[in-house]
Design an enzyme around this catalytic site. Structure first.
Site, PDB file in Angstrom:
ATOM      1  N   TYR A  59       0.855  -1.200   0.000  1.00  0.00           N
ATOM      2  CA  TYR A  59       0.000   0.000   0.000  1.00  0.00           C
ATOM      3  C   TYR A  59       0.876   1.229   0.000  1.00  0.00           C
ATOM      4  O   TYR A  59       1.824   1.313   0.789  1.00  0.00           O
ATOM      5  CB  TYR A  59      -0.926   0.015   1.224  1.00  0.00           C
ATOM      6  CG  TYR A  59      -2.357   0.149   0.786  1.00  0.00           C
ATOM      7  CD1 TYR A  59      -2.781   1.306   0.134  1.00  0.00           C
ATOM      8  CD2 TYR A  59      -3.266  -0.888   0.954  1.00  0.00           C
ATOM      9  CE1 TYR A  59      -4.079   1.415  -0.324  1.00  0.00           C
ATOM     10  CE2 TYR A  59      -4.562  -0.776   0.492  1.00  0.00           C
ATOM     11  CZ  TYR A  59      -4.966   0.376  -0.143  1.00  0.00           C
ATOM     12  OH  TYR A  59      -6.244   0.488  -0.618  1.00  0.00           O
ATOM     13  N   GLU A  61      -0.302   5.010  -0.544  1.00  0.00           N
ATOM     14  CA  GLU A  61      -1.012   6.259  -0.845  1.00  0.00           C
ATOM     15  C   GLU A  61      -0.042   7.418  -0.704  1.00  0.00           C
ATOM     16  O   GLU A  61       0.781   7.440   0.219  1.00  0.00           O
ATOM     17  CB  GLU A  61      -2.163   6.463   0.145  1.00  0.00           C
ATOM     18  CG  GLU A  61      -3.373   5.603  -0.144  1.00  0.00           C
ATOM     19  CD  GLU A  61      -4.468   5.854   0.884  1.00  0.00           C
ATOM     20  OE1 GLU A  61      -5.630   5.616   0.547  1.00  0.00           O
ATOM     21  OE2 GLU A  61      -4.166   6.274   2.012  1.00  0.00           O
ATOM     22  N   ASP A 205      -4.349  14.337 -25.451  1.00  0.00           N
ATOM     23  CA  ASP A 205      -4.596  12.953 -25.040  1.00  0.00           C
ATOM     24  C   ASP A 205      -3.860  12.053 -26.032  1.00  0.00           C
ATOM     25  O   ASP A 205      -4.412  11.650 -27.051  1.00  0.00           O
ATOM     26  CB  ASP A 205      -6.090  12.654 -25.020  1.00  0.00           C
ATOM     27  CG  ASP A 205      -6.376  11.252 -24.500  1.00  0.00           C
ATOM     28  OD1 ASP A 205      -5.405  10.513 -24.211  1.00  0.00           O
ATOM     29  OD2 ASP A 205      -7.566  10.894 -24.379  1.00  0.00           O
ATOM     30  N   THR A 231      -1.515   6.598 -22.197  1.00  0.00           N
ATOM     31  CA  THR A 231      -1.530   5.242 -21.652  1.00  0.00           C
ATOM     32  C   THR A 231      -0.101   4.715 -21.725  1.00  0.00           C
ATOM     33  O   THR A 231       0.736   5.251 -22.459  1.00  0.00           O
ATOM     34  CB  THR A 231      -2.420   4.290 -22.475  1.00  0.00           C
ATOM     35  OG1 THR A 231      -1.889   4.222 -23.809  1.00  0.00           O
ATOM     36  CG2 THR A 231      -3.860   4.766 -22.523  1.00  0.00           C
ATOM     37  N   LYS A 234      -0.207   0.899 -24.918  1.00  0.00           N
ATOM     38  CA  LYS A 234      -0.493   0.791 -26.350  1.00  0.00           C
ATOM     39  C   LYS A 234       0.842   0.657 -27.093  1.00  0.00           C
ATOM     40  O   LYS A 234       1.584  -0.273 -26.785  1.00  0.00           O
ATOM     41  CB  LYS A 234      -1.372   1.964 -26.776  1.00  0.00           C
ATOM     42  CG  LYS A 234      -2.751   1.884 -26.079  1.00  0.00           C
ATOM     43  CD  LYS A 234      -3.741   2.972 -26.451  1.00  0.00           C
ATOM     44  CE  LYS A 234      -5.044   2.782 -25.679  1.00  0.00           C
ATOM     45  NZ  LYS A 234      -6.014   3.896 -25.911  1.00  0.00           N
ATOM     46  N   ARG A 240      -0.599  -2.195 -18.469  1.00  0.00           N
ATOM     47  CA  ARG A 240      -1.863  -1.470 -18.586  1.00  0.00           C
ATOM     48  C   ARG A 240      -1.872  -0.329 -17.566  1.00  0.00           C
ATOM     49  O   ARG A 240      -1.767  -0.572 -16.364  1.00  0.00           O
ATOM     50  CB  ARG A 240      -2.986  -2.452 -18.274  1.00  0.00           C
ATOM     51  CG  ARG A 240      -4.366  -2.037 -18.637  1.00  0.00           C
ATOM     52  CD  ARG A 240      -5.205  -3.251 -18.942  1.00  0.00           C
ATOM     53  NE  ARG A 240      -4.728  -3.828 -20.188  1.00  0.00           N
ATOM     54  CZ  ARG A 240      -5.056  -3.361 -21.387  1.00  0.00           C
ATOM     55  NH1 ARG A 240      -5.890  -2.366 -21.516  1.00  0.00           N
ATOM     56  NH2 ARG A 240      -4.548  -3.908 -22.473  1.00  0.00           N
TER      57      ARG A 240
HETATM   58  C1  LIG Z   1      -7.079   4.271 -25.098  1.00  0.00           C
HETATM   59  C2  LIG Z   1      -7.466   5.696 -24.929  1.00  0.00           C
HETATM   60  C3  LIG Z   1      -7.901   6.203 -23.693  1.00  0.00           C
HETATM   61  C4  LIG Z   1      -8.232   5.345 -22.498  1.00  0.00           C
HETATM   62  O1  LIG Z   1      -7.320   4.467 -22.039  1.00  0.00           O
HETATM   63  P1  LIG Z   1      -7.822   3.339 -20.985  1.00  0.00           P
HETATM   64  O2  LIG Z   1      -6.539   2.871 -20.394  1.00  0.00           O
HETATM   65  O3  LIG Z   1      -8.565   2.326 -21.755  1.00  0.00           O
HETATM   66  O4  LIG Z   1      -8.682   4.010 -19.980  1.00  0.00           O
HETATM   67  C5  LIG Z   1      -8.160   7.555 -23.596  1.00  0.00           C
HETATM   68  N1  LIG Z   1      -8.018   8.364 -24.645  1.00  0.00           N
HETATM   69  C6  LIG Z   1      -7.613   7.920 -25.848  1.00  0.00           C
HETATM   70  C7  LIG Z   1      -7.458   8.894 -26.967  1.00  0.00           C
HETATM   71  C8  LIG Z   1      -7.329   6.572 -26.034  1.00  0.00           C
HETATM   72  O5  LIG Z   1      -6.954   6.134 -27.233  1.00  0.00           O
END
Ligand SMILES: *Cc1c(COP(=O)(O)O)cnc(C)c1O
Length: 412
Positions: A59, A61, A205, A231, A234, A240
């Site tokens: 843990y 936090e 994003d 993320t 990807k 993840r």
């Molecule tokens: C994949 C993605 C997310 C979300 O990612 P998660 O890990 O699935 O929550 C947010 N914005 C964009 C543009 C994405 O391609």
């Protein structure tokens, strides 16, 4: 080292054969079918080892040096290493590596910069915006007033002039650039210019292209955006999870938006695995990988176009392709099903012209497996063969199994 460390010790197999079988079944699926989902990849055994480590028990936090729990001296080092590696990799003044996912990172970015009811300008969902960019089914659409810009129906490219005019009209508090399906580079300098003109924050994003950024194969949003959300799982090929990058002056707001505002304890095993992935992404081998991902996607897109599919924007700059299979006699939804039956796993998606659904696919995973341009041309031909009904599903599945057998994601 086994790819599933717990199975190496045979512990799970002995203690819980039911779950062991499920884990091995998924490994088998990933080793016998083609993973063409644009958001997926194969993490390294080292990343999997960190995920399966005892850091999962801890843990923690708070942030390194300021935790709400004892015994954090080791995991503090792991998080500091992850943060330092992320900052160096992306040239960022500050990194937060605690976000549990891409969506959690976007939530934290909004929490850091906005108040409920604020106006936000983002790519509309029918054109490739993510759920967190204003879907009524998501907190974003419920708590903020989203205005959507579009891609041009003909070219599939972001309508930059519309971005500027909507910004002038609606005076948003933030502008979001980034997409789940946009195959081209984004002009971050343009978005910065528009954001400055109307006094808005710019949130990039970069969930999809951040791995290409790490490998020098896509433009870096860090110099332009106030906050970059991403993320780690990807193209970046880590565990993840999510992360945020920003300038020092926003560091405290971003950190507090993650914890304690939107999250609880940090997942230290995932953070350690992110550190491992950032270390891998800083190597020349990863730079070569990122460029190969794009080269492969270009060949795959050209192959699909040559087979008669309509490839959005006419090609790709990235790992990602969207295409309309309708000229072959099937829409995206039916095509996804036919291709799945043939062992080729991909998504369907909205298309710029909006009438029917298309296919969305990417080359991050197959490139990690070691496939190159020759294999991409073969995959395009096989996909078209299946969609035209020239190759039956069973034969295609055998071909796919043979192909993947030569490029096993986890040999042995
Ligand atoms: C994949 C993605 C997310 C979300 O990612 P998660 O890990 O699935 O929550 C947010 N914005 C964009 C543009 C994405 O391609």
């Amino acid at each position: 080292m086994s790819v599933i460390p717990v199975l190496e010790a045979d512990v799970l197999r002995r203690q819980d054969p039911e779950l062991a079988e499920i884990l091995l079944g998924e490994l088998e699926r990933q080793s016998t079918t083609l993973q063409l989902i644009a958001a997926e990849n194969f993490t390294s055994p080292a990343v999997l080892a960190a995920l399966g480590s005892p850091l999962a028990n801890k843990y923690a936090e708070g942030y390194p040096g300021a935790r709400h729990h004892g015994g954090c001296e080791i995991v503090d080092v792991a998080e500091r290493v992850a943060v330092d590696r992320a900052k160096a990799l992306f040239g960022a003044e500050h990194a937060n590596v605690q976000a549990h996912s891409g969506s959690s990172a976007v939530l934290a970015a909004y929490a850091a910069l906005l108040r409920p009811g604020d106006t936000v300008l983002a790519l509309g969902l029918p054109y490739g915006g993510h759920l967190t960019h204003g879907s009524p089914a998501n907190f974003s659409g419920r708590w903020f007033d989203f205005v959507g810009y579009r891609v041009d129906a003909e070219t599939g490219l972001i309508d930059y002039q519309q971005v500027r005019s909507l910004a002038r009209t609606h005076r948003p508090k933030a502008i979001v650039c980034g997409s789940i399906a946009y195959p081209r580079h984004i002009d971050y300098a343009f978005f910065r210019e528009v954001a400055d003109e109307v006094g808005a924050y710019l949130i990039a994003d970069a969930a999809h292209p951040i791995g290409l950024v790490a490998g020098g194969a896509a433009p870096n949003p860090v110099p332009y955006a106030d906050v970059v959300c991403a993320t780690t799982h990807k193209v970046l090929r880590g565990p993840r999870g999510g992360m945020l990058l920003c300038r020092s002056e926003l560091a405290e707001r971003v950190d507090r938006a993650v914890f304690p505002f939107t999250q609880g304890g940090a997942q230290m095993h995932t953070i350690a695995a992110k550190a491992v992935a950032f270390g891998e992404a800083a190597t020349p081998a990863f730079t070569a990988y990122a460029h190969q991902v794009v080269a492969n996607a270009r060949v795959l897109a050209a192959g699909l176009a040559a087979e008669g599919l309509v490839v959005t924007t006419g090609g790709t700059d990235t790992h990602l392709i969207t295409a309309d299979p309708l000229p072959l006699g099937v829409d995206g939804r039916a095509a996804r099903g036919q291709l799945a039956a043939a062992g080729m796993v991909l998504d369907c998606c909205a298309l710029p012209h909006g009438d029917s659904r298309g296919l969305r696919l990417g080359t991050a995973a197959v490139t990690t497996q070691g496939m190159g341009e020759g294999e991409m041309a073969g995959i395009a031909a096989l996909m078209a063969g299946v969609l035209r009904g020239r190759v039956d599903a069973r034969r295609a599945r055998d071909e796919v199994r043979d192909l993947v057998g030569g490029f096993l994601p986890y040999p042995g």
